[in-house]
Design an enzyme around this catalytic site. Sequence first.
Site, PDB file in Angstrom:
ATOM      1  N   LYS A   1       0.468  38.379  26.680  1.00 53.40           N
ATOM      2  CA  LYS A   1       0.575  36.977  26.245  1.00 53.40           C
ATOM      3  C   LYS A   1       1.873  36.304  26.690  1.00 53.40           C
ATOM      4  O   LYS A   1       2.271  35.263  26.164  1.00 53.40           O
ATOM      5  CB  LYS A   1       0.416  36.837  24.707  1.00 53.40           C
ATOM      6  CG  LYS A   1      -0.889  37.375  24.202  1.00 53.40           C
ATOM      7  CD  LYS A   1      -2.030  36.577  24.736  1.00 53.40           C
ATOM      8  CE  LYS A   1      -3.121  37.443  25.294  1.00 53.40           C
ATOM      9  NZ  LYS A   1      -4.018  36.711  26.204  1.00 53.40           N
ATOM     10  N   SER A   2       2.483  36.893  27.713  1.00 52.46           N
ATOM     11  CA  SER A   2       3.702  36.290  28.274  1.00 52.46           C
ATOM     12  C   SER A   2       3.390  35.253  29.346  1.00 52.46           C
ATOM     13  O   SER A   2       4.302  34.625  29.889  1.00 52.46           O
ATOM     14  CB  SER A   2       4.572  37.390  28.913  1.00 52.46           C
ATOM     15  OG  SER A   2       4.959  38.327  27.955  1.00 52.46           O
TER      16      SER A   2
ATOM     17  N   TRP B   1      -1.115  33.720  34.549  1.00 53.96           N
ATOM     18  CA  TRP B   1      -0.550  32.575  35.302  1.00 53.96           C
ATOM     19  C   TRP B   1       0.262  33.099  36.489  1.00 53.96           C
ATOM     20  O   TRP B   1       0.088  32.646  37.628  1.00 53.96           O
ATOM     21  CB  TRP B   1       0.313  31.746  34.359  1.00 53.96           C
ATOM     22  CG  TRP B   1       0.820  30.464  34.935  1.00 53.96           C
ATOM     23  CD1 TRP B   1       0.389  29.846  36.090  1.00 53.96           C
ATOM     24  CD2 TRP B   1       1.846  29.624  34.383  1.00 53.96           C
ATOM     25  NE1 TRP B   1       1.090  28.685  36.286  1.00 53.96           N
ATOM     26  CE2 TRP B   1       1.975  28.525  35.264  1.00 53.96           C
ATOM     27  CE3 TRP B   1       2.647  29.695  33.236  1.00 53.96           C
ATOM     28  CZ2 TRP B   1       2.895  27.499  35.014  1.00 53.96           C
ATOM     29  CZ3 TRP B   1       3.556  28.673  32.992  1.00 53.96           C
ATOM     30  CH2 TRP B   1       3.677  27.590  33.868  1.00 53.96           C
TER      31      TRP B   1
ATOM     32  N   HIS C   1       1.118  46.287  31.501  1.00 52.79           N
ATOM     33  CA  HIS C   1       1.802  45.962  30.239  1.00 52.79           C
ATOM     34  C   HIS C   1       2.490  47.216  29.676  1.00 52.79           C
ATOM     35  O   HIS C   1       2.999  47.176  28.546  1.00 52.79           O
ATOM     36  CB  HIS C   1       0.799  45.497  29.179  1.00 52.79           C
ATOM     37  CG  HIS C   1       0.146  44.173  29.432  1.00 52.79           C
ATOM     38  ND1 HIS C   1       0.820  43.075  29.892  1.00 52.79           N
ATOM     39  CD2 HIS C   1      -1.137  43.762  29.247  1.00 52.79           C
ATOM     40  CE1 HIS C   1      -0.019  42.053  29.986  1.00 52.79           C
ATOM     41  NE2 HIS C   1      -1.212  42.450  29.602  1.00 52.79           N
TER      42      HIS C   1
ATOM     43  N   SER D   1       0.356  33.261  20.440  1.00 57.76           N
ATOM     44  CA  SER D   1      -0.685  33.343  21.469  1.00 57.76           C
ATOM     45  C   SER D   1      -1.535  34.598  21.249  1.00 57.76           C
ATOM     46  O   SER D   1      -2.772  34.546  21.337  1.00 57.76           O
ATOM     47  CB  SER D   1      -0.022  33.387  22.856  1.00 57.76           C
ATOM     48  OG  SER D   1      -0.982  33.518  23.867  1.00 57.76           O
TER      49      SER D   1
ATOM     50  N   SER E   1      -2.839  26.645  40.430  1.00 59.76           N
ATOM     51  CA  SER E   1      -2.315  27.502  39.355  1.00 59.76           C
ATOM     52  C   SER E   1      -1.958  26.677  38.117  1.00 59.76           C
ATOM     53  O   SER E   1      -1.410  27.212  37.152  1.00 59.76           O
ATOM     54  CB  SER E   1      -1.079  28.282  39.840  1.00 59.76           C
ATOM     55  OG  SER E   1      -0.064  27.381  40.225  1.00 59.76           O
TER      56      SER E   1
ATOM     57  N   LYS F   1      -3.343  26.822  24.853  1.00 65.57           N
ATOM     58  CA  LYS F   1      -2.587  25.567  24.907  1.00 65.57           C
ATOM     59  C   LYS F   1      -1.718  25.468  26.151  1.00 65.57           C
ATOM     60  O   LYS F   1      -1.503  24.380  26.675  1.00 65.57           O
ATOM     61  CB  LYS F   1      -1.698  25.446  23.665  1.00 65.57           C
ATOM     62  CG  LYS F   1      -2.417  25.006  22.420  1.00 65.57           C
ATOM     63  CD  LYS F   1      -1.412  24.522  21.405  1.00 65.57           C
ATOM     64  CE  LYS F   1      -2.077  24.081  20.127  1.00 65.57           C
ATOM     65  NZ  LYS F   1      -1.093  23.849  19.067  1.00 65.57           N
TER      66      LYS F   1
HETATM   67  N1  LIG Z   1      -1.493  27.933  34.305  1.00 61.99           N
HETATM   68  C1  LIG Z   1      -0.964  28.128  33.113  1.00 61.99           C
HETATM   69  N2  LIG Z   1       0.005  27.298  32.653  1.00 61.99           N
HETATM   70  C2  LIG Z   1       0.557  27.484  31.437  1.00 61.99           C
HETATM   71  N3  LIG Z   1       0.201  28.465  30.589  1.00 61.99           N
HETATM   72  C3  LIG Z   1      -0.751  29.331  30.997  1.00 61.99           C
HETATM   73  C4  LIG Z   1      -1.365  29.208  32.269  1.00 61.99           C
HETATM   74  N4  LIG Z   1      -2.272  30.215  32.388  1.00 61.99           N
HETATM   75  C5  LIG Z   1      -2.242  30.908  31.237  1.00 61.99           C
HETATM   76  N5  LIG Z   1      -1.333  30.371  30.392  1.00 61.99           N
HETATM   77  C6  LIG Z   1      -1.024  30.798  29.025  1.00 61.99           C
HETATM   78  O1  LIG Z   1      -0.554  32.148  29.025  1.00 61.99           O
HETATM   79  C7  LIG Z   1      -0.922  32.768  27.785  1.00 61.99           C
HETATM   80  C8  LIG Z   1      -1.721  34.020  28.078  1.00 61.99           C
HETATM   81  O2  LIG Z   1      -0.835  34.989  28.574  1.00 61.99           O
HETATM   82  P1  LIG Z   1      -1.345  36.319  29.293  1.00 61.99           P
HETATM   83  O3  LIG Z   1      -1.863  35.915  30.622  1.00 61.99           O
HETATM   84  O4  LIG Z   1      -0.111  37.158  29.376  1.00 61.99           O
HETATM   85  O5  LIG Z   1      -2.404  36.913  28.444  1.00 61.99           O
HETATM   86  C9  LIG Z   1      -1.716  31.744  27.007  1.00 61.99           C
HETATM   87  O6  LIG Z   1      -0.749  31.051  26.219  1.00 61.99           O
HETATM   88  P2  LIG Z   1      -1.102  30.227  24.892  1.00 61.99           P
HETATM   89  O7  LIG Z   1      -1.982  31.085  24.056  1.00 61.99           O
HETATM   90  O8  LIG Z   1       0.238  29.979  24.246  1.00 61.99           O
HETATM   91  O9  LIG Z   1      -1.749  28.967  25.342  1.00 61.99           O
HETATM   92  C10 LIG Z   1      -2.255  30.859  28.127  1.00 61.99           C
HETATM   93  O10 LIG Z   1      -2.663  29.579  27.705  1.00 61.99           O
HETATM   94  C1  LIG Z   2     -10.203  42.842  31.746  1.00 64.57           C
HETATM   95  C2  LIG Z   2      -8.839  43.004  32.340  1.00 64.57           C
HETATM   96  C3  LIG Z   2      -7.735  43.014  31.316  1.00 64.57           C
HETATM   97  C4  LIG Z   2      -7.379  41.878  30.712  1.00 64.57           C
HETATM   98  C5  LIG Z   2      -6.340  41.883  29.793  1.00 64.57           C
HETATM   99  C6  LIG Z   2      -5.688  43.055  29.473  1.00 64.57           C
HETATM  100  O1  LIG Z   2      -4.712  43.169  28.567  1.00 64.57           O
HETATM  101  S1  LIG Z   2      -4.250  42.127  27.541  1.00 64.57           S
HETATM  102  O2  LIG Z   2      -5.391  41.370  26.993  1.00 64.57           O
HETATM  103  O3  LIG Z   2      -3.344  41.210  28.255  1.00 64.57           O
HETATM  104  O4  LIG Z   2      -3.569  42.924  26.534  1.00 64.57           O
HETATM  105  C7  LIG Z   2      -6.046  44.176  30.103  1.00 64.57           C
HETATM  106  C8  LIG Z   2      -7.069  44.166  31.026  1.00 64.57           C
END
Ligand SMILES: Nc1ncnc2c1ncn2[C@@H]1O[C@H](COP(=O)(O)O)[C@@H](OP(=O)(O)O)[C@H]1O
Ligand SMILES: CCc1ccc(OS(=O)(=O)O)cc1
Length: 285
Positions: free
Chosen positions: A43-44, A48, A98, A128, A217, A248
């Site tokens: 969720k970092s 993206w 991760h 998130s 992106s 968001k």
């Molecule tokens: N293009 C983009 N621009 C900004 N935030 C993005 C993005 N793509 C994904 N995210 C945000 O990245 C987080 C998911 O992280 P990960 O990819 O590590 O799982 C989510 O945050 P939020 O839940 O705060 O909206 C998602 O909305």
């Molecule tokens: C399906 C591929 C995938 C997606 C997300 C993953 O980890 S996490 O949701 O970010 O913890 C791992 C694998």
Amino acid sequence: MSDGYVWFEGIPFPLVDYTPEHLRAMQNFVFKDEDVLTVSFPKSGTNWLIEILCLIYSKGDPTWVQSVPIWERSPWVENTRGYQILKDKEGPRLITSHVPIHLFPKSIFKSKTKVIYLIRNPRDILVSGYFFWIISRFVKRPESLEQYFKWFIQGHVAFGSWFDHTRGWMSMRGQENVLIVSYEELKQDTRSAVLKICHFLGKTLEPEELSSLLTHSSFQVMKENKMSNYTLLRGWLIEDQNGSLMRKGISGDWKNHFTVAQAEAFDRIFREKMADLPPELFPWE
Ligand SMILES: Nc1ncnc2c1ncn2[C@@H]1O[C@H](COP(=O)(O)O)[C@@H](OP(=O)(O)O)[C@H]1O
Ligand SMILES: CCc1ccc(OS(=O)(=O)O)cc1
């Protein structure tokens, strides 16, 4: 397996696609010098960054990101499907993880693999994560944000303690093959952050290639791209029929969800646990 996680060496992993046997075998994965590794706590903004890397390698051409699921473009080395794809892939490979540094394949420390460690305000990661885990089948589902807040502080969430994860991987900062990027800098000035990443990778983009990368992106375009927004996982890993990775996409949403007491407690814990690291490493603090 117990309590909604797969436990390996004291760290909770998601239930789907992770097994102790695979996690043990994964530790012998051999990194190659030409690989590019994205590491982050979940969720970092991992996906993206992956989208940006794919578009750097395709020189802004969206064909790849529009035709291949994101988890096949830069597979997760620690899950069984990702590993299967990676082991037969020719370089340069984009790889994602991760996994905390102490459980990571040791070959990374001997290779010249370019490593990008992505950080984000842990308060936003917490929020998130909460909203993602309640719509998905990856991990034990929290009943409330209050409950998830406690689990997060204890490190009883997927991939363990954010504090330990960040401290561990941050110890590689300053090495020639390691770049630290924050979600916050990507949000504040995406173009500059992308140019910093290109420089690290030794890549250059023409102005129109960079412009196309920034378009494809962007949050709005990724949100509509079924190869990137996780809607392909609906009915399997994403339980909610309207569920998506793209929620968001902003910095500071935690302020809409934390109570005053939670905010104060988090500040105190952050100060205690990260006291010996320079505060300038964390742009949100
Ligand atoms: N293009 C983009 N621009 C900004 N935030 C993005 C993005 N793509 C994904 N995210 C945000 O990245 C987080 C998911 O992280 P990960 O990819 O590590 O799982 C989510 O945050 P939020 O839940 O705060 O909206 C998602 O909305
Ligand atoms: C399906 C591929 C995938 C997606 C997300 C993953 O980890 S996490 O949701 O970010 O913890 C791992 C694998």
